[in-house]
Design a protein around this motif. Structure first.
Motif, PDB file in Angstrom:
ATOM      1  N   THR A  34       0.816  -1.213   0.000  1.00  0.00           N
ATOM      2  CA  THR A  34       0.000   0.000   0.000  1.00  0.00           C
ATOM      3  C   THR A  34       0.853   1.268   0.000  1.00  0.00           C
ATOM      4  O   THR A  34       0.396   2.318  -0.446  1.00  0.00           O
ATOM      5  CB  THR A  34      -0.954   0.027   1.210  1.00  0.00           C
ATOM      6  OG1 THR A  34      -0.190  -0.119   2.418  1.00  0.00           O
ATOM      7  CG2 THR A  34      -1.972  -1.103   1.124  1.00  0.00           C
ATOM      8  N   LEU A  35       2.097   1.170   0.471  1.00  0.00           N
ATOM      9  CA  LEU A  35       2.976   2.335   0.443  1.00  0.00           C
ATOM     10  C   LEU A  35       3.290   2.730  -0.995  1.00  0.00           C
ATOM     11  O   LEU A  35       3.294   3.911  -1.346  1.00  0.00           O
ATOM     12  CB  LEU A  35       4.259   2.047   1.223  1.00  0.00           C
ATOM     13  CG  LEU A  35       5.271   3.192   1.331  1.00  0.00           C
ATOM     14  CD1 LEU A  35       4.624   4.451   1.896  1.00  0.00           C
ATOM     15  CD2 LEU A  35       6.460   2.771   2.172  1.00  0.00           C
ATOM     16  N   ALA A 272       3.922  -0.721   9.590  1.00  0.00           N
ATOM     17  CA  ALA A 272       4.935   0.045   8.861  1.00  0.00           C
ATOM     18  C   ALA A 272       5.868  -0.829   8.041  1.00  0.00           C
ATOM     19  O   ALA A 272       6.547  -0.329   7.137  1.00  0.00           O
ATOM     20  CB  ALA A 272       5.755   0.888   9.841  1.00  0.00           C
ATOM     21  N   ASP A 273       5.924  -2.143   8.318  1.00  0.00           N
ATOM     22  CA  ASP A 273       6.835  -3.039   7.602  1.00  0.00           C
ATOM     23  C   ASP A 273       6.124  -3.981   6.640  1.00  0.00           C
ATOM     24  O   ASP A 273       6.784  -4.805   5.982  1.00  0.00           O
ATOM     25  CB  ASP A 273       7.652  -3.870   8.603  1.00  0.00           C
ATOM     26  CG  ASP A 273       8.818  -3.092   9.183  1.00  0.00           C
ATOM     27  OD1 ASP A 273       9.034  -1.937   8.760  1.00  0.00           O
ATOM     28  OD2 ASP A 273       9.514  -3.635  10.063  1.00  0.00           O
ATOM     29  N   LEU A 274       4.811  -3.877   6.515  1.00  0.00           N
ATOM     30  CA  LEU A 274       4.094  -4.784   5.615  1.00  0.00           C
ATOM     31  C   LEU A 274       4.520  -4.596   4.162  1.00  0.00           C
ATOM     32  O   LEU A 274       4.534  -5.558   3.384  1.00  0.00           O
ATOM     33  CB  LEU A 274       2.584  -4.597   5.761  1.00  0.00           C
ATOM     34  CG  LEU A 274       1.961  -5.163   7.035  1.00  0.00           C
ATOM     35  CD1 LEU A 274       0.468  -4.853   7.079  1.00  0.00           C
ATOM     36  CD2 LEU A 274       2.192  -6.672   7.123  1.00  0.00           C
ATOM     37  N   TRP A 275       4.886  -3.367   3.783  1.00  0.00           N
ATOM     38  CA  TRP A 275       5.333  -3.156   2.402  1.00  0.00           C
ATOM     39  C   TRP A 275       6.646  -3.902   2.138  1.00  0.00           C
ATOM     40  O   TRP A 275       6.882  -4.393   1.017  1.00  0.00           O
ATOM     41  CB  TRP A 275       5.501  -1.664   2.112  1.00  0.00           C
ATOM     42  CG  TRP A 275       6.626  -0.995   2.841  1.00  0.00           C
ATOM     43  CD1 TRP A 275       6.576  -0.392   4.059  1.00  0.00           C
ATOM     44  CD2 TRP A 275       7.985  -0.872   2.390  1.00  0.00           C
ATOM     45  NE1 TRP A 275       7.816   0.092   4.413  1.00  0.00           N
ATOM     46  CE2 TRP A 275       8.697  -0.185   3.407  1.00  0.00           C
ATOM     47  CE3 TRP A 275       8.658  -1.267   1.234  1.00  0.00           C
ATOM     48  CZ2 TRP A 275      10.059   0.107   3.286  1.00  0.00           C
ATOM     49  CZ3 TRP A 275      10.017  -0.976   1.127  1.00  0.00           C
ATOM     50  CH2 TRP A 275      10.694  -0.296   2.135  1.00  0.00           C
ATOM     51  N   ALA A 294       5.242   1.035  21.042  1.00  0.00           N
ATOM     52  CA  ALA A 294       5.773   2.385  20.850  1.00  0.00           C
ATOM     53  C   ALA A 294       6.691   2.451  19.637  1.00  0.00           C
ATOM     54  O   ALA A 294       6.637   3.405  18.846  1.00  0.00           O
ATOM     55  CB  ALA A 294       6.516   2.836  22.101  1.00  0.00           C
ATOM     56  N   GLU A 295       7.526   1.431  19.468  1.00  0.00           N
ATOM     57  CA  GLU A 295       8.425   1.394  18.318  1.00  0.00           C
ATOM     58  C   GLU A 295       7.642   1.225  17.021  1.00  0.00           C
ATOM     59  O   GLU A 295       7.992   1.803  15.984  1.00  0.00           O
ATOM     60  CB  GLU A 295       9.435   0.264  18.487  1.00  0.00           C
ATOM     61  CG  GLU A 295      10.437   0.507  19.605  1.00  0.00           C
ATOM     62  CD  GLU A 295      11.263  -0.723  19.924  1.00  0.00           C
ATOM     63  OE1 GLU A 295      12.492  -0.585  20.122  1.00  0.00           O
ATOM     64  OE2 GLU A 295      10.678  -1.832  19.983  1.00  0.00           O
ATOM     65  N   GLY A 296       6.571   0.436  17.073  1.00  0.00           N
ATOM     66  CA  GLY A 296       5.734   0.259  15.901  1.00  0.00           C
ATOM     67  C   GLY A 296       5.046   1.548  15.482  1.00  0.00           C
ATOM     68  O   GLY A 296       4.961   1.874  14.290  1.00  0.00           O
ATOM     69  N   LEU A 297       4.564   2.307  16.458  1.00  0.00           N
ATOM     70  CA  LEU A 297       3.919   3.586  16.158  1.00  0.00           C
ATOM     71  C   LEU A 297       4.929   4.590  15.606  1.00  0.00           C
ATOM     72  O   LEU A 297       4.623   5.351  14.682  1.00  0.00           O
ATOM     73  CB  LEU A 297       3.264   4.141  17.426  1.00  0.00           C
ATOM     74  CG  LEU A 297       2.046   3.363  17.941  1.00  0.00           C
ATOM     75  CD1 LEU A 297       1.604   3.904  19.288  1.00  0.00           C
ATOM     76  CD2 LEU A 297       0.890   3.426  16.935  1.00  0.00           C
ATOM     77  N   GLN A 298       6.151   4.600  16.156  1.00  0.00           N
ATOM     78  CA  GLN A 298       7.189   5.499  15.653  1.00  0.00           C
ATOM     79  C   GLN A 298       7.552   5.147  14.218  1.00  0.00           C
ATOM     80  O   GLN A 298       7.746   6.032  13.373  1.00  0.00           O
ATOM     81  CB  GLN A 298       8.429   5.428  16.543  1.00  0.00           C
ATOM     82  CG  GLN A 298       9.614   6.250  16.050  1.00  0.00           C
ATOM     83  CD  GLN A 298       9.290   7.727  15.887  1.00  0.00           C
ATOM     84  OE1 GLN A 298       8.480   8.276  16.630  1.00  0.00           O
ATOM     85  NE2 GLN A 298       9.919   8.364  14.906  1.00  0.00           N
ATOM     86  N   ALA A 299       7.630   3.865  13.917  1.00  0.00           N
ATOM     87  CA  ALA A 299       7.933   3.435  12.555  1.00  0.00           C
ATOM     88  C   ALA A 299       6.853   3.889  11.580  1.00  0.00           C
ATOM     89  O   ALA A 299       7.141   4.298  10.451  1.00  0.00           O
ATOM     90  CB  ALA A 299       8.078   1.914  12.506  1.00  0.00           C
ATOM     91  N   VAL A 303       6.933   6.406   8.181  1.00  0.00           N
ATOM     92  CA  VAL A 303       6.310   6.140   6.880  1.00  0.00           C
ATOM     93  C   VAL A 303       5.425   7.310   6.462  1.00  0.00           C
ATOM     94  O   VAL A 303       5.468   7.770   5.312  1.00  0.00           O
ATOM     95  CB  VAL A 303       5.487   4.835   6.937  1.00  0.00           C
ATOM     96  CG1 VAL A 303       4.620   4.678   5.684  1.00  0.00           C
ATOM     97  CG2 VAL A 303       6.409   3.640   7.083  1.00  0.00           C
ATOM     98  N   ASP A 304       4.623   7.810   7.401  1.00  0.00           N
ATOM     99  CA  ASP A 304       3.761   8.959   7.091  1.00  0.00           C
ATOM    100  C   ASP A 304       4.593  10.191   6.741  1.00  0.00           C
ATOM    101  O   ASP A 304       4.229  10.968   5.846  1.00  0.00           O
ATOM    102  CB  ASP A 304       2.851   9.262   8.286  1.00  0.00           C
ATOM    103  CG  ASP A 304       1.784   8.197   8.503  1.00  0.00           C
ATOM    104  OD1 ASP A 304       1.466   7.478   7.535  1.00  0.00           O
ATOM    105  OD2 ASP A 304       1.274   8.088   9.633  1.00  0.00           O
ATOM    106  N   GLY A 305       5.739  10.357   7.423  1.00  0.00           N
ATOM    107  CA  GLY A 305       6.614  11.476   7.109  1.00  0.00           C
ATOM    108  C   GLY A 305       7.182  11.368   5.711  1.00  0.00           C
ATOM    109  O   GLY A 305       7.296  12.377   4.990  1.00  0.00           O
TER     110      GLY A 305
END
Length: 333
Positions: A34-35, A272-275, A294-299, A303-305
């Protein structure tokens, strides 16, 4: 109009997915990466959910029957428009009659053909994605075939610019040769596995087998063992969930994941790593890296950035062309 001249099996029309129907047994479907879809749509000025063509068997060849701007994202490989070589992740404008050829990627496993305005197929349950197992959505509910013709909004936008692929822009993980590192969070049934199996899950390099597809990736390695036999009630399943069937070799659920299942859950790949997983080839290897929420949300913020940067650069480039064309500046940025 876009006409398919050459295609392999299972190439299909996909968008960001079908949501709100999992309780009825309808899976999300949508682009595996999706990315790549979101980046292509951003470069073209499309809505984020505009439909594209997901290409996972090659070569793939189409003819543009009217002028249109497009971009090919996902993997990286040889692309030709007529006799001209072009770049992936780069906006290009085709003229009526131009033929685009997408060859097997040298990096990644899937390519995404995004066109200005998106691929125009009917919405089914709020999405244009092809549900291959259900036989609905997309182009007549099936993979694309030679001679298929799909409508698109057409028209051209400013071209001649592109984006760094996320494999370069989001290079926080150190992948080994032919091994993709994926960050995962321990799941509900993690401690139902033996200590040795839990350690092996993190230490092993798991190979993606030929039995993998859009439904799930089956992994090859030493069997993971439970502390004792058990049966679980069915529960909701989402893409990224790693289940362990009785044989002990994990299955990672993908875009066409079942909506419910009952195998023990050992971990979940972060969104964030599914792509990264979608671009891993059959026969390559996966190394799991433990992380927390927390690390997953930061990742995901990273991606959004990345996507925000792509959108910003696209907007600035188009504004610079407008200023140049109106004589407000004499130099193209």
């Amino acid at each position: 109009m876009i006409t398919v001249l050459e295609t392999g099996v299972l190439n299909s029309v996909q968008d960001a997915g079908r949501f709100g129907y999992r309780h009825l047994g309808v899976s999300t479907a949508g682009a595996m990466d999706t990315l790549a879809l979101r980046c292509g749509n951003s470069l073209l000025g499309n809505v984020p959910n505009a439909a594209c063509i997901e290409v996972q068997t090659f070569p793939f060849k189409v003819r543009f029957d009217k002028s249109v701007s497009f971009v090919v994202t996902g993997g990286e490989g040889a692309l030709t428009l007529g006799e001209r070589k072009i770049l992936s992740w780069f906006v290009v404008s085709a003229q009526e009659g131009d033929i685009l050829t997408i060859d097997y990627p040298t990096v990644g496993a899937r390519m995404y053909l995004c066109v200005h305005g998106g691929i125009d197929v009917p919405e089914v349950l709020g999405s244009r994605s092809t549900q291959l197992r259900g036989g609905f959505g997309g182009y007549h509910g099936r993979p694309l075939e030679q001679g298929d013709q799909m409508a698109g909004a057409g028209g051209c936008v400013p071209d001649g610019f592109g984006a760094f692929p996320p494999s370069r822009a989001l290079n926080a993980l150190c992948d080994k040769e032919k091994t993709v590192t994926l960050r995962v969070i321990s799941a509900t049934d993690y401690f139902l596995f033996t200590e040795e199996s839990r350690k092996h899950f993190w230490d092993a390099s798991w190979q993606i087998t030929a039995q993998s597809n859009r439904l799930g990736y089956r992994l090859k390695g030493d069997a993971l063992k439970l502390l004792h036999p058990l049966e679980l009630r069915s529960y909701g399943v989402i893409p990224g969930l790693i289940q362990v069937p009785p044989a002990g070799e994990p299955i990672v659920q993908m875009a066409d994941a079942n909506t419910a299942g009952g195998y023990p859950r050992i971990a979940t790949v972060i969104e964030a790593d599914l792509w990264r997983l979608a671009q891993a080839r059959i026969g390559s290897y996966i190394q799991f890296l433990q992380c927390d929420q927390a690390e997953g949300l930061q990742a995901m913020r990273e991606v959004d950035g990345y996507l925000n940067n792509v959108q910003e650069i696209s907007g600035l480039y188009k504004k610079s062309l407008i200023r140049r064309d109106t004589g407000k500046t004499g130099k193209k940025s």
